[in-house]
Motif scaffolding. Structure first.
Motif, PDB file in Angstrom:
ATOM      1  N   PHE A  67      -9.960-109.916  16.698  1.00  0.00           N
ATOM      2  CA  PHE A  67      -9.254-109.166  15.636  1.00  0.00           C
ATOM      3  C   PHE A  67      -7.955-108.570  16.160  1.00  0.00           C
ATOM      4  O   PHE A  67      -7.669-107.395  16.004  1.00  0.00           O
ATOM      5  CB  PHE A  67     -10.176-108.133  14.964  1.00  0.00           C
ATOM      6  N   TRP A  68      -7.150-109.460  16.748  1.00  0.00           N
ATOM      7  CA  TRP A  68      -5.827-109.059  17.212  1.00  0.00           C
ATOM      8  C   TRP A  68      -4.930-108.821  16.001  1.00  0.00           C
ATOM      9  O   TRP A  68      -5.275-109.194  14.869  1.00  0.00           O
ATOM     10  CB  TRP A  68      -5.240-110.143  18.116  1.00  0.00           C
ATOM     11  N   ALA A  69      -3.762-108.257  16.266  1.00  0.00           N
ATOM     12  CA  ALA A  69      -2.859-107.878  15.163  1.00  0.00           C
ATOM     13  C   ALA A  69      -2.472-109.067  14.280  1.00  0.00           C
ATOM     14  O   ALA A  69      -2.231-108.914  13.087  1.00  0.00           O
ATOM     15  CB  ALA A  69      -1.598-107.215  15.717  1.00  0.00           C
ATOM     16  N   GLY A  70      -2.443-110.247  14.862  1.00  0.00           N
ATOM     17  CA  GLY A  70      -2.037-111.429  14.092  1.00  0.00           C
ATOM     18  C   GLY A  70      -3.204-112.203  13.499  1.00  0.00           C
ATOM     19  O   GLY A  70      -3.007-113.268  12.931  1.00  0.00           O
ATOM     20  N   ASP A  71      -4.419-111.690  13.636  1.00  0.00           N
ATOM     21  CA  ASP A  71      -5.592-112.422  13.151  1.00  0.00           C
ATOM     22  C   ASP A  71      -5.974-111.992  11.739  1.00  0.00           C
ATOM     23  O   ASP A  71      -5.885-110.814  11.392  1.00  0.00           O
ATOM     24  CB  ASP A  71      -6.797-112.185  14.077  1.00  0.00           C
ATOM     25  N   LEU A 157      11.028-114.888   5.226  1.00  0.00           N
ATOM     26  CA  LEU A 157       9.929-114.240   5.937  1.00  0.00           C
ATOM     27  C   LEU A 157      10.215-112.774   6.216  1.00  0.00           C
ATOM     28  O   LEU A 157      11.331-112.405   6.560  1.00  0.00           O
ATOM     29  CB  LEU A 157       9.744-114.882   7.311  1.00  0.00           C
ATOM     30  N   ARG A 158       9.179-111.972   6.059  1.00  0.00           N
ATOM     31  CA  ARG A 158       9.233-110.590   6.544  1.00  0.00           C
ATOM     32  C   ARG A 158       7.980-110.403   7.383  1.00  0.00           C
ATOM     33  O   ARG A 158       6.884-110.652   6.927  1.00  0.00           O
ATOM     34  CB  ARG A 158       9.218-109.581   5.386  1.00  0.00           C
ATOM     35  N   SER A 159       8.173-109.979   8.614  1.00  0.00           N
ATOM     36  CA  SER A 159       7.018-109.781   9.466  1.00  0.00           C
ATOM     37  C   SER A 159       7.200-108.498  10.271  1.00  0.00           C
ATOM     38  O   SER A 159       8.110-107.711   9.992  1.00  0.00           O
ATOM     39  CB  SER A 159       6.872-111.005  10.387  1.00  0.00           C
ATOM     40  N   MET A 160       6.343-108.316  11.237  1.00  0.00           N
ATOM     41  CA  MET A 160       6.389-107.101  12.035  1.00  0.00           C
ATOM     42  C   MET A 160       5.932-107.460  13.444  1.00  0.00           C
ATOM     43  O   MET A 160       4.940-108.167  13.601  1.00  0.00           O
ATOM     44  CB  MET A 160       5.429-106.088  11.416  1.00  0.00           C
ATOM     45  N   CYS A 161       6.675-107.008  14.450  1.00  0.00           N
ATOM     46  CA  CYS A 161       6.264-107.372  15.812  1.00  0.00           C
ATOM     47  C   CYS A 161       5.071-106.520  16.227  1.00  0.00           C
ATOM     48  O   CYS A 161       5.005-105.324  15.939  1.00  0.00           O
ATOM     49  CB  CYS A 161       7.414-107.249  16.802  1.00  0.00           C
ATOM     50  N   HIS A 164       5.914-103.381  18.870  1.00  0.00           N
ATOM     51  CA  HIS A 164       6.547-102.109  18.502  1.00  0.00           C
ATOM     52  C   HIS A 164       6.366-101.747  17.033  1.00  0.00           C
ATOM     53  O   HIS A 164       6.876-100.722  16.583  1.00  0.00           O
ATOM     54  CB  HIS A 164       8.049-102.162  18.798  1.00  0.00           C
ATOM     55  N   HIS A 165       5.719-102.618  16.271  1.00  0.00           N
ATOM     56  CA  HIS A 165       5.602-102.421  14.824  1.00  0.00           C
ATOM     57  C   HIS A 165       6.969-102.216  14.176  1.00  0.00           C
ATOM     58  O   HIS A 165       7.141-101.353  13.322  1.00  0.00           O
ATOM     59  CB  HIS A 165       4.636-101.272  14.493  1.00  0.00           C
ATOM     60  N   GLN A 166       7.919-103.018  14.621  1.00  0.00           N
ATOM     61  CA  GLN A 166       9.256-103.012  14.031  1.00  0.00           C
ATOM     62  C   GLN A 166       9.404-104.263  13.170  1.00  0.00           C
ATOM     63  O   GLN A 166       8.773-105.289  13.445  1.00  0.00           O
ATOM     64  CB  GLN A 166      10.310-103.017  15.145  1.00  0.00           C
ATOM     65  N   PRO A 167      10.252-104.169  12.143  1.00  0.00           N
ATOM     66  CA  PRO A 167      10.356-105.326  11.237  1.00  0.00           C
ATOM     67  C   PRO A 167      10.989-106.548  11.883  1.00  0.00           C
ATOM     68  O   PRO A 167      11.868-106.440  12.735  1.00  0.00           O
ATOM     69  CB  PRO A 167      11.239-104.806  10.097  1.00  0.00           C
ATOM     70  N   CYS A 195       0.884-115.706   6.691  1.00  0.00           N
ATOM     71  CA  CYS A 195       0.840-115.684   8.163  1.00  0.00           C
ATOM     72  C   CYS A 195       1.742-114.595   8.725  1.00  0.00           C
ATOM     73  O   CYS A 195       1.442-113.979   9.750  1.00  0.00           O
ATOM     74  CB  CYS A 195       1.293-117.029   8.740  1.00  0.00           C
ATOM     75  N   ALA A 196       2.872-114.358   8.031  1.00  0.00           N
ATOM     76  CA  ALA A 196       3.872-113.423   8.574  1.00  0.00           C
ATOM     77  C   ALA A 196       3.494-111.963   8.354  1.00  0.00           C
ATOM     78  O   ALA A 196       3.862-111.101   9.157  1.00  0.00           O
ATOM     79  CB  ALA A 196       5.231-113.704   7.931  1.00  0.00           C
ATOM     80  N   ARG A 197       2.740-111.684   7.264  1.00  0.00           N
ATOM     81  CA  ARG A 197       2.427-110.285   6.950  1.00  0.00           C
ATOM     82  C   ARG A 197       1.305-109.775   7.846  1.00  0.00           C
ATOM     83  O   ARG A 197       0.216-109.449   7.398  1.00  0.00           O
ATOM     84  CB  ARG A 197       2.044-110.132   5.470  1.00  0.00           C
ATOM     85  N   ARG A 198       1.581-109.760   9.118  1.00  0.00           N
ATOM     86  CA  ARG A 198       0.627-109.288  10.129  1.00  0.00           C
ATOM     87  C   ARG A 198       1.462-108.770  11.280  1.00  0.00           C
ATOM     88  O   ARG A 198       2.683-108.846  11.249  1.00  0.00           O
ATOM     89  CB  ARG A 198      -0.230-110.457  10.641  1.00  0.00           C
ATOM     90  N   GLY A 199       0.807-108.295  12.308  1.00  0.00           N
ATOM     91  CA  GLY A 199       1.534-107.992  13.533  1.00  0.00           C
ATOM     92  C   GLY A 199       1.637-109.290  14.311  1.00  0.00           C
ATOM     93  O   GLY A 199       0.626-109.877  14.668  1.00  0.00           O
ATOM     94  N   THR A 200       2.853-109.765  14.529  1.00  0.00           N
ATOM     95  CA  THR A 200       2.985-111.094  15.137  1.00  0.00           C
ATOM     96  C   THR A 200       3.987-111.101  16.282  1.00  0.00           C
ATOM     97  O   THR A 200       4.726-110.143  16.498  1.00  0.00           O
ATOM     98  CB  THR A 200       3.505-112.115  14.100  1.00  0.00           C
ATOM     99  N   LEU A 201       3.995-112.196  16.995  1.00  0.00           N
ATOM    100  CA  LEU A 201       5.113-112.573  17.848  1.00  0.00           C
ATOM    101  C   LEU A 201       5.711-113.798  17.173  1.00  0.00           C
ATOM    102  O   LEU A 201       4.955-114.609  16.630  1.00  0.00           O
ATOM    103  CB  LEU A 201       4.638-112.970  19.245  1.00  0.00           C
ATOM    104  N   GLN A 202       6.999-113.957  17.227  1.00  0.00           N
ATOM    105  CA  GLN A 202       7.613-115.082  16.514  1.00  0.00           C
ATOM    106  C   GLN A 202       7.044-116.418  17.002  1.00  0.00           C
ATOM    107  O   GLN A 202       6.848-117.342  16.222  1.00  0.00           O
ATOM    108  CB  GLN A 202       9.133-115.034  16.671  1.00  0.00           C
ATOM    109  N   GLU A 203       6.782-116.502  18.297  1.00  0.00           N
ATOM    110  CA  GLU A 203       6.241-117.750  18.858  1.00  0.00           C
ATOM    111  C   GLU A 203       4.883-118.065  18.224  1.00  0.00           C
ATOM    112  O   GLU A 203       4.603-119.202  17.846  1.00  0.00           O
ATOM    113  CB  GLU A 203       6.069-117.630  20.383  1.00  0.00           C
ATOM    114  N   GLU A 204       4.035-117.028  18.119  1.00  0.00           N
ATOM    115  CA  GLU A 204       2.703-117.222  17.528  1.00  0.00           C
ATOM    116  C   GLU A 204       2.814-117.535  16.044  1.00  0.00           C
ATOM    117  O   GLU A 204       2.082-118.370  15.513  1.00  0.00           O
ATOM    118  CB  GLU A 204       1.878-115.931  17.654  1.00  0.00           C
ATOM    119  N   LEU A 205       3.730-116.842  15.397  1.00  0.00           N
ATOM    120  CA  LEU A 205       3.895-117.031  13.961  1.00  0.00           C
ATOM    121  C   LEU A 205       4.247-118.484  13.647  1.00  0.00           C
ATOM    122  O   LEU A 205       3.728-119.076  12.698  1.00  0.00           O
ATOM    123  CB  LEU A 205       4.990-116.078  13.452  1.00  0.00           C
ATOM    124  N   CYS A 206       5.129-119.052  14.454  1.00  0.00           N
ATOM    125  CA  CYS A 206       5.538-120.445  14.290  1.00  0.00           C
ATOM    126  C   CYS A 206       4.300-121.358  14.360  1.00  0.00           C
ATOM    127  O   CYS A 206       4.105-122.221  13.500  1.00  0.00           O
ATOM    128  CB  CYS A 206       6.506-120.781  15.419  1.00  0.00           C
TER     129      CYS A 206
END
Ligand code: ZN
Length: 277
Positions: A67-71, A157-161, A164-167, A195-206
Motif C-alpha cells: 500500500f505504497w503511495a502509488g498503489d 495529467l495532474r499528479s503529486m510526487c 514531497h506531496h508537491q503537484p 494512475c496519476a491521482r496518487r502519490g507517484t514518481l514520474q518514472e513509475e507513473l509512466c
C-alpha cells in the motif's frame, strides 16, 4: 537539538500477530502512539469505536498487500469507508496543524483546513488510490476492415510526487497499435488520470499508465511519453521554474521496431504543433 524518532510499530515493526479472534495490539500515529486494540481481524471484525485506518492497514499487512503511495487499495474499501477515513485523517491533520503552531481555533483561514486537506487527499489528489479502475467499455476491432494503425492520445495529467506531496503537472502521450478491441478515446485519459491521482514518481507513473492501458486494450504494443513540471523542483529545493522532466516507456513493437518508435514521436511532434502547450 536532538529529535527522537519514535517508530510507529504498525509501519516499521514486525510486532504484528494475525490470529483470528485474538487481540492484536498496534500503535498508530493518529493516536499519538496510544495502543489501539483491534479484535477479529477479518472482513466483519472491525469495531466501530476503533480507527478504520488501523484496521485496513492491519489487513493489508496480513495479506502482504502493498500500500505504497502509488498503489490502488480500492479492493480493501467498502461503501462509506472513505467518509470514515476522511474523519480520521481530519483528526490527524488537526494534530499536524497544532504541531506547526497554527492557531486553527482563531485564524479564520485555518478553521476547517484539516478537513479540507483530508477531503482533498481522498477525493482529489490521491483519489486514484481509493477508486476502482475506470470502466473502459471495449468495442470489437476484429472485422475485415479493422483499424490496424497507431493511435496516439494526449492526456492532461495532474499528479503529486510521493516524496514531497508537491503537484506534478503535465501531459502524457499514449500510443497503441490497435489489437482486437478498442476503447473509447476519453478512456485513455481517464485511465491515465486514475494512475496519476496518487502519490507517484514520474518514472513509475509512466509504467503504471502503460500497464493499465495494455490491460484495457489487450494490446501489448503500448508506448507512453510524459512531460511534466514538478512542484518539488519549482516551489522548494532547486526552485527551477523551467525544469521539465520527460519519461518514456516503450513496449512491444514500439520497443522492437524503430519505425514504430519514430512514428510515435513524430505523432507527438505533430500534436504539439497542432496544439502547443
Ligand atoms: Zn518531490
Amino acid at each position: 537539538m536532538t529529535a527522537t524518532f519514535k517508530k510507529d510499530e504498525s509501519v516499521h515493526g514486525t510486532a504484528f500477530t494475525f490470529k483470528k479472534d485474538s487481540i492484536v495490539e498496534t500503535t498508530d500515529i493518529t493516536t499519538m502512539n496510544e495502543p489501539v486494540t483491534l479484535k477479529n481481524i477479518d472482513d466483519n471484525g472491525y469495531e466501530e469505536d476503533k480507527y478504520l485506518g488501523n484496521y485496513l492497514r492491519a489487513k493489508m499487512k496480513r495479506d502482504n498487500k502493498r500500500f505504497w503511495a502509488g498503489d490502488n487499495i480500492s479492493d480493501y474499501l467498502h461503501e462509506g469507508d472513505v467518509e470514515k477515513l476522511i474523519d480520521e485523517a481530519t483528526e490527524a491533520f488537526e494534530l499536524v496543524l497544532d504541531r506547526l503552531l497554527i492557531d486553527r481555533e482563531n485564524d479564520p483561514n485555518s478553521k476547517g483546513t484539516a478537513r479540507r486537506l483530508a477531503k482533498m487527499y481522498f477525493n482529489e489528489i490521491m483519489a486514484g488510490r481509493y477508486e476502482t479502475a475506470p470502466d473502459a467499455t471495449a468495442f470489437p476491432n476484429d472485422s475485415a476492415d479493422r483499424y490496424e494503425g497507431m493511435l496516439v492520445v494526449r492526456s492532461e495529467l495532474r499528479s503529486m510526487c510521493s516524496h514531497h506531496h508537491q503537484p506534478v503537472s503535465g501531459v502524457a502521450y499514449i500510443g497503441i497499435i490497435a489489437a482486437n478491441k478498442l476503447i473509447g478515446l476519453s478512456k485513455y485519459t481517464r485511465i491515465a488520470q486514475w494512475c496519476a491521482r496518487r502519490g507517484t514518481l514520474q518514472e513509475e507513473l509512466c509504467n503504471d499508465i502503460a500497464r493499465e492501458i495494455s490491460k484495457a486494450t489487450d494490446s501489448e504494443n503500448v508506448a507512453v511519453y510524459i512531460q511534466a513540471v514538478h512542484g518539488c523542483c519549482e516551489n522548494r529545493g532547486i526552485m527551477a521554474h523551467s525544469s521539465l522532466t520527460q519519461t518514456t516507456v516503450l513496449k512491444g513493437f514500439f520497443k522492437e521496431d524503430p519505425g514504430a518508435k519514430k512514428e510515435f514521436f513524430d505523432n507527438i511532434k505533430l500534436q504539439q504543433e497542432f496544439a502547443p502547450r
